[in-house]
Design an enzyme around this catalytic site. Structure first.
Site, PDB file in Angstrom:
ATOM      1  N   THR A 115       0.869  -1.462   0.019  1.00 22.50           N
ATOM      2  CA  THR A 115      -0.076  -0.462  -0.613  1.00 22.50           C
ATOM      3  C   THR A 115       0.658   1.094   0.471  1.00 22.50           C
ATOM      4  O   THR A 115       2.332   1.511  -0.215  1.00 22.50           O
ATOM      5  CB  THR A 115      -1.210   0.203   1.512  1.00 22.50           C
ATOM      6  OG1 THR A 115      -0.156   0.468   2.142  1.00 22.50           O
ATOM      7  CG2 THR A 115      -1.747  -1.190   1.646  1.00 22.50           C
ATOM      8  N   CYS A 116      -0.088   1.626  -0.672  1.00 21.30           N
ATOM      9  CA  CYS A 116       0.810   3.872  -0.175  1.00 21.30           C
ATOM     10  C   CYS A 116       1.567   4.954   0.916  1.00 21.30           C
ATOM     11  O   CYS A 116       2.312   5.168   1.005  1.00 21.30           O
ATOM     12  CB  CYS A 116      -0.230   4.333  -0.792  1.00 21.30           C
ATOM     13  SG  CYS A 116      -0.191   4.043  -2.499  1.00 21.30           S
ATOM     14  N   ASP A 117       0.552   3.846   2.520  1.00 21.58           N
ATOM     15  CA  ASP A 117       1.165   3.854   3.429  1.00 21.58           C
ATOM     16  C   ASP A 117       2.391   3.696   4.323  1.00 21.58           C
ATOM     17  O   ASP A 117       3.099   2.472   3.927  1.00 21.58           O
ATOM     18  CB  ASP A 117       0.347   3.401   4.359  1.00 21.58           C
ATOM     19  CG  ASP A 117      -0.004   4.208   5.664  1.00 21.58           C
ATOM     20  OD1 ASP A 117       0.867   4.962   6.221  1.00 21.58           O
ATOM     21  OD2 ASP A 117      -0.587   3.859   6.425  1.00 21.58           O
TER      22      ASP A 117
END
Ligand SMILES: Cc1ncc(COP(=O)(O)O)c(C=O)c1O
Length: 399
Positions: free
Chosen positions: A339-341
């Site tokens: 994910t982009c986190d």
């Protein structure tokens, strides 16, 4: 985050418990058939864990806590082994009901419930509920004569990884008032329960809680006590070895031997049965050198199957599927989720042989509190679960 070293793990895995080992060839076959990320639920491991725990707790009625992993294949297998079930929500009631489990094989252990949850459990035929406070007890006034209540008592535990007595459970001193109120309203309060915390590292908290519960039962002798529920807490080895289950349960059984014979003993294991029964298979989809470390990007992370690293404080043993020389070169690496986190990091500091995009990693002991709390953040789907009968083969090389 714990520093993980594949080499050390190899040393640990040379212990004689062959059920902990995986057959590399079978895994490669699964990888050829299924797109990663996927989890493999091994039903023979469910058998083994259930039977080991039952052997370590003779005479104790086991209620599997569905919250750890609620896959229908696992529930069906446990049902066929004679296991009972610990339920906490309408969803869990409806799931076991759809699989042919009967209400009298279950207890409802959520200390806080809506009326409609009580009604649905009763409609299913489950009439044993847990309460831990006066307001909750009052909810059962309309059901007097239909229910058997168990009072959950809090025993704080500093050594458990997840302390479950902070949020739930009354003090022992509150018991007389609850019992008196129940008796005045003809509600049967006939059991005590506790949960000293999940992944408990010492059995002594549980043994002490048993002794304190027995003492409380003796003091409140106006009650016809029928049940003592000793909760879950039975630990599994993740990065560090824990006591073998027979040794963990020995002091628990010793404490239970002081209980009057007519009192039935329940336990609610979740982690011990589910955790070793499932592994996760993920692929490396990206690789970058950042400073002194190599970052590998996986196709699943802490928002998915590795969610237990956030919620359950677990760090899963990981190993590459491809064979490698344990005495060869290892590089300081980071394993990141897709994910982009930036919080989505599975291993911050792990020693790995040089890996390539497309290489496979296997996470072990990933059955409990993993997919159960996975999300689909960023629209990454949760890993699918592949059910097998027996993935290990002691004749072949262990991962
Ligand atoms: C009421 C209750 N019973 C049983 C369990 C399962 O405990 P464990 O995973 O330690 O076996 C839990 C875990 O949260 C729980 O809350």
């Amino acid at each position: 985050m714990v520093k993980q070293t594949i080499v050390e793990r190899f040393a640990e895995e040379s212990h004689p418990d062959v059920l902990e080992e995986f057959d590399r060839a079978s895994l490669e076959e699964l990888v050829s058939k299924h797109e990663t990320p996927f989890m493999v639920l091994d039903l023979s491991e469910v058998d083994y864990q259930y039977k080991s725990l039952q052997a370590a707790l003779p005479g104790v009625k086991l209620f599997y806590a569905l919250k750890a992993l609620s896959h229908p294949a696992l529930i069906k297998r446990l049902k066929s082994l004679g296991c009972n079930f610990d339920l906490a929500t309408i969803g869990e009631v409806e799931l076991v009901e759809s699989l042919g489990v009967k209400g009298d094989q279950c207890i409802h252990t959520h200390p806080i419930k809506k009326d409609k949850e009580i009604k649905r459990a009763l409609e299913f035929g489950c009439n044993r509920f847990v309460i831990d406070n006066m307001e909750e007890l009052k909810k059962f006034i309309p059901y007097a004569g239909q229910v058997e209540l168990i009072v959950r008592v809090s025993f704080r535990s500093k050594q458990a990884v997840v302390d479950l007595s902070r949020k739930f459970g009354c003090a022992l001193e509150e018991l007389p008032l609850l019992v008196e109120f129940a008796q005045q309203n003809s509600i049967e309060v006939i059991g005590l329960s506790f949960h000293v915390g999940s992944q408990s590292l010492s059995p002594m908290t549980q043994a002490n809680a048993i002794r304190a519960s027995i003492a409380a039962m003796k003091v409140m002798n106006s009650v016809n006590w029928k049940f003592l529920d000793i909760g879950g807490s039975f630990p599994v080895s993740y990065q560090e070895a824990v006591l073998p289950i027979a040794d963990f349960c020995a002091p628990v059984m010793e404490a239970l031997s002081e209980l009057p014979e007519n009192i039935e003993i329940f336990a609610e294991p979740g982690r011990f049965i589910a955790a070793p029964s499932m592994i996760e298979v993920v692929s490396i989809v990206g690789k970058a050198r950042r400073g002194a470390k190599i970052w590998y990007y996986l196709d699943d992370g802490v928002y998915g199957g590795f969610s237990g690293q956030m919620f359950d404080h677990a760090t899963y043993p990981l190993a590459p599927l491809k064979p490698f020389d344990p005495t060869g070169e290892f590089l300081s690496s980071v394993l990141a989720g897709p994910t982009c986190d930036s919080i989505d990091v599975v291993a911050e500091d792990i020693e790995l042989p040089d890996m390539e995009i497309g290489d496979i990693l296997v996470g072990k002991k990933m059955g409990a509190y993993t997919i159960a709390s996975a999300t689909e953040f960023n629209f990454y789907p949760k890993p699918k679960v592949v059910v097998v009968e027996d993935i290990f083969d002691p004749e072949t090389e262990a991962l």
